[in-house]
Enzyme design. Structure first.
Site, mmCIF file in Angstrom:
data_model
loop_
_atom_site.group_PDB
_atom_site.id
_atom_site.type_symbol
_atom_site.label_atom_id
_atom_site.label_comp_id
_atom_site.label_asym_id
_atom_site.label_seq_id
_atom_site.Cartn_x
_atom_site.Cartn_y
_atom_site.Cartn_z
ATOM 1 N N TYR A 45 55.157 21.337 81.042
ATOM 2 C CA TYR A 45 54.362 22.543 80.785
ATOM 3 C C TYR A 45 53.436 22.815 81.969
ATOM 4 C CZ TYR A 45 50.641 25.409 78.707
ATOM 5 O OH TYR A 45 49.696 26.385 78.455
ATOM 6 N N LYS A 49 53.146 26.126 84.505
ATOM 7 C CA LYS A 49 51.911 26.889 84.659
ATOM 8 C C LYS A 49 51.402 26.833 86.111
ATOM 9 C CE LYS A 49 51.010 28.703 80.612
ATOM 10 N NZ LYS A 49 50.971 30.172 80.441
#
Length: 243
Positions: A148, A152
């Site tokens: 994740y 990002k």
């Protein structure tokens, strides 16, 4: 009246942002994959604030549909806010590519795909504002959420480059680093109260950040310095930490 497009409009943050801008008499375009779930929000905004609210089917991972989606909007939005995201399951993503791909495609590839379309439109018009909700998780990879976080990180870098590209066209790009936010996506986590924002606080910060033409916005100021410290830890020490 100005118009704002919310991509990922079913999230708690998006709902709070929609209400904040509707209170300032912005017309609202709500876009999400489960478009039927947007109807109650659409009706509430229209009744409560007396603004025009439209709903639109949008799938962040259906990249080939993005140009047609944008072209089909009833008006070119003055502001586009990319709110969608997927935290995912880090341990599952380490073992199953489908989970890793969903995290990457939702948080990075899908955002780049639709914002490229918006950016080209705004560059041609010489005006517009793009806001991307990224994450402090992208500022340094940690074993607990590095898939994740890496997506990002890519999104944060993309927004930075987009800001650099569009500045001379009169288009502003703001990157938002909310830190922890008390939403449905994080309800299974134990979050530190001092570092956790409510969706309404995020909405207010985004609204004020746009007014002030902020480039990078930390919703809670603590995160700027927390992440600075984390980034300064030497890799020889950082790799031994359980974070």
């Amino acid at each position: 009246m100005p118009t704002i497009l919310l991509l990922g409009a079913g999230s708690d943050m998006a709902i709070a942002i929609a209400r904040r801008f509707a209170a300032e008499k912005y017309n609202i375009q709500l876009a999400a994959r489960a478009v039927d779930t947007l109807i109650p929000q659409q009706q509430d905004l229209q009744v409560r604030y007396g603004v025009s609210v439209t709903t639109h089917a949008f799938d962040a991972t259906n990249f080939s549909s993005h140009a047609a989606f944008y072209a089909g909007l009833p008006a070119i939005p003055d502001i586009t806010i990319c709110v969608f995201g997927y935290l995912g399951d880090q341990e599952k993503a380490q073992q199953e590519w489908d989970e890793a791909a969903t995290i990457i495609e939702t948080n990075y590839t899908g955002a780049v795909s639709i914002l490229n379309v918006v950016a080209n439109s705004y560059a041609d018009r010489k005006q517009g504002i793009i806001v991307g909700i990224s994450s402090v998780a992208g500022e340094r990879g940690r074993q607990s959420n590095y898939i994740y976080g890496s997506a990002k990180a890519g999104f944060t870098a993309y927004l930075s480059g987009l800001r650099n590209r569009l500045f001379r066209s009169g288009v502003h790009v703001m990157s938002v680093q909310p830190g922890f936010v008390n939403t449905r996506m994080t309800q299974h986590l134990t979050l530190p109260p001092l570092l956790t924002a409510q969706p309404e606080a995020v909405a207010q910060a985004v609204f004020k950040g746009i007014e002030k033409k902020k480039n990078v916005l930390y919703v809670k100021w603590h995160w700027r310095y927390i992440m600075l410290i984390i980034k300064l830890i030497p890799e020889s020490i950082f790799k031994k930490l359980s974070l």
